[in-house]
Design a protein around this motif. Structure first.
Motif, PDB file in Angstrom:
ATOM      1  N   THR A  97     -20.184  22.878  27.093  1.00 23.85           N
ATOM      2  CA  THR A  97     -20.236  22.178  25.817  1.00 23.85           C
ATOM      3  C   THR A  97     -21.241  21.032  25.889  1.00 23.85           C
ATOM      4  O   THR A  97     -22.045  20.823  24.971  1.00 23.85           O
ATOM      5  N   ASP A  98     -21.212  20.301  26.977  1.00 21.76           N
ATOM      6  CA  ASP A  98     -22.111  19.166  27.185  1.00 21.76           C
ATOM      7  C   ASP A  98     -23.570  19.577  27.088  1.00 21.76           C
ATOM      8  O   ASP A  98     -24.398  18.842  26.561  1.00 21.76           O
TER       9      ASP A  98
ATOM     10  N   ASP B 231     -19.954  17.367  10.071  1.00 15.44           N
ATOM     11  CA  ASP B 231     -20.420  16.359  11.021  1.00 15.44           C
ATOM     12  C   ASP B 231     -19.914  16.770  12.400  1.00 15.44           C
ATOM     13  O   ASP B 231     -18.753  16.532  12.753  1.00 15.44           O
ATOM     14  N   VAL B 232     -20.781  17.428  13.172  1.00 12.11           N
ATOM     15  CA  VAL B 232     -20.405  17.997  14.466  1.00 12.11           C
ATOM     16  C   VAL B 232     -20.772  17.027  15.578  1.00 12.11           C
ATOM     17  O   VAL B 232     -21.921  16.599  15.681  1.00 12.11           O
ATOM     18  N   LYS B 233     -19.806  16.693  16.425  1.00 11.51           N
ATOM     19  CA  LYS B 233     -20.057  15.774  17.536  1.00 11.51           C
ATOM     20  C   LYS B 233     -19.714  16.453  18.860  1.00 11.51           C
ATOM     21  O   LYS B 233     -18.715  17.180  18.977  1.00 11.51           O
ATOM     22  N   ASN B 234     -20.550  16.180  19.853  1.00 11.91           N
ATOM     23  CA  ASN B 234     -20.400  16.753  21.186  1.00 11.91           C
ATOM     24  C   ASN B 234     -19.618  15.787  22.078  1.00 11.91           C
ATOM     25  O   ASN B 234     -20.085  14.695  22.384  1.00 11.91           O
ATOM     26  N   PHE B 235     -18.434  16.197  22.504  1.00 11.46           N
ATOM     27  CA  PHE B 235     -17.617  15.395  23.416  1.00 11.46           C
ATOM     28  C   PHE B 235     -17.455  16.101  24.767  1.00 11.46           C
ATOM     29  O   PHE B 235     -16.468  15.905  25.470  1.00 11.46           O
ATOM     30  N   GLY B 236     -18.444  16.913  25.118  1.00 10.74           N
ATOM     31  CA  GLY B 236     -18.394  17.623  26.390  1.00 10.74           C
ATOM     32  C   GLY B 236     -18.727  16.719  27.564  1.00 10.74           C
ATOM     33  O   GLY B 236     -19.568  15.826  27.456  1.00 10.74           O
TER      34      GLY B 236
END
Length: 463
Positions: free
Chosen positions: A283-284, A309-314
């Motif tokens: 994901t990161d 609003d897509v956020k990456n928390f990987g």
């Protein structure tokens, strides 16, 4: 003290309600009345807003050419502009930080009254105010962190090359040699992958007051290494403190480049559906240069459009298992994902759990998965949750694809069915038939593979 707090709250509420009929007004920003916010609201708002932190070495404020003089420039573009008169720390860093956090919260809390998009609130800072702006961009949680940063000749480091006066005033004389505090508030060290917001840094090459390489350039370098969006503009001359002075040789060029950057800055649409992508290195976007633009969450954003609003928390190498070698739920990213209060959460964890040294605790995988699901469900946003099986994995770092297929995936399916969650079988749907979808380690997808993941996931979200 209680009476003062009530009076402050009442005054703030009254001004917030009436502010929508005013173009310029002043808000009290601290219980002692010393911190204030001067608001400039545009006649034709775009929804964007900026909180400004003038400089002055944390001993005074250059509040005109680094503050009020910028108002027409921003409001003419439809940007609401707020000049923060923050209090001096005198060795207590919580004073200016608290003023800045409160200002960010006030702007977002009053978004509806002032025609502001709460997902499009930036911060701007000059010199020591640049340090304050960078601190607000890197240290607090989601609710008061800006969506973008504008940093003019900022003080960034408290190590070698620092502006000593800013350092001493912010940390206090007794802490200037405190290694822990120096490292914590040297903001080039505080940049977080996917979490620190996009930034533009503007400075002069001949600045001898705040050395560019150790400060502004260092912040840009940290952002670039993290794969975060950042732009750097270095003008040949100008020294330190040019601000909005019209006699600055590169004034017009600087404004043109800042305007262009703002025009092309993409932020979430007001009311957009918030999506939290929770996961490990896949994901990161490990191994994908500029994964902020090419990782699967970034491509998912492109596929879904500005209504999301897509956020990456990987976070790389993390496990769902709380007894794993690097548990995800002990990471800052997990707390950030919760603070984001997503409407949709996509969980893709399990690859690192399959490692021989981690799967010895495999009987707890279902329990820990349920803990994560319950934590998300407890949020006020009540997110829809999708569980994803890991993509196929090669033999590397003790990762066992057989465990993914035969043990982890059935647990994910069972949890999804029991809790009425979505399930996305990435393991079956993902293909590397052309050999271009996976990196050489046979664990991490390439940019092409990340795009394929996004294309698999997007239809589930659209439904």
């Amino acid at each position: 003290m209680k009476r003062i707090s009530i009076l402050f709250a009442t005054l703030l509420l009254g001004l917030t309600v009436s502010a929508q009929t005013l173009r310029k007004f002043v808000l009290v920003n601290s219980s002692d009345g010393e911190s204030q916010i001067t608001a400039y609201l545009p006649q034709h708002p775009t929804g964007r807003a900026i909180v400004d932190c003038p400089g002055g070495g944390y001993v005074h404020l250059a509040i005109d050419h680094e503050g009020h003089n910028w108002a027409d420039y921003f409001t003419s573009q439809g940007i609401a502009y707020f000049v923060l008169k923050y209090r001096m720390p005198h060795g207590d860093k919580s004073i200016p930080l608290g003023d800045a956090y409160r200002a960010m919260k006030t702007v977002r809390d009053s978004a509806a009254a002032w025609n502001i998009n709460p997902a499009d609130v930036g911060i701007m800072g000059f010199s020591a105010g640049g340090h304050l702006a960078a601190s607000v961009s890197t240290h607090p949680d989601w609710k008061v962190r800006p969506n973008f940063s504008i940093l003019f000749y900022p003080v960034i480091t408290f190590g070698r090359g620092t502006h000593y006066g800013s350092k001493e005033n912010f940390l206090g004389k007794d802490n200037v040699d405190n290694d822990e505090m120096v490292k914590e508030w040297s903001n080039e060290r505080a940049v977080q992958r996917h979490i620190t917001p996009p930034a533009i840094v503007l400075l002069a090459n001949d600045d001898v007051v705040v050395p560019p390489v150790e400060n502004g350039v260092a912040y840009y370098s940290a952002m670039r290494r993290a794969g975060n969006d950042c732009s750097l503009y270095i003008y040949p001359t100008g020294g330190h403190g040019f601000g909005f002075r019209s006699n600055y040789e590169y004034h017009d060029q600087m404004l043109s480049e800042l305007t262009n950057w703002l025009r092309n800055l993409k932020t979430a649409k007001a009311g957009a559906v918030r999506i939290a992508c929770i996961g490990n290195s896949i994901t990161d976007g490990m191994g994908i240069d500029m994964s902020s633009a090419k990782g699967y969450p970034a491509v998912l954003q492109q596929l879904l459009g500005d209504g999301f609003d897509v956020k990456n928390f990987g976070v790389s190498a993390r496990t769902l298992l709380n007894k794993g070698d690097r548990p995800y739920m002990k990471e800052r990213a997990w707390h950030e994902a919760l603070a984001f209060e997503p409407n949709i959460a996509i969980i893709k964890l399990g690859t690192n759990d399959s490692k021989i040294e981690n799967w010895r605790y495999g009987n707890e995988y279902g329990h820990d998965l349920q803990q994560m699901v319950d934590s998300l469900r407890a949020l006020p946003s009540k997110p829809a949750i999708f569980l994803c099986s890991p993509i196929p994995a090669g033999k590397r770092w003790n990762i066992q694809d057989s465990v993914i297929v035969n043990e982890i995936t059935p647990i994910l399916k069972k949890c999804a069915k029991r809790n009425k969650l979505g399930f996305i079988d990435l393991h079956s749907a993902f293909s590397n038939s052309d050999g271009r979808q996976m990196q050489e380690d046979s664990i991490h997808p390439t940019a092409e593979g990340a795009a394929q993941m996004a294309k698999i996931i997007a239809p589930y979200i659209k439904k």
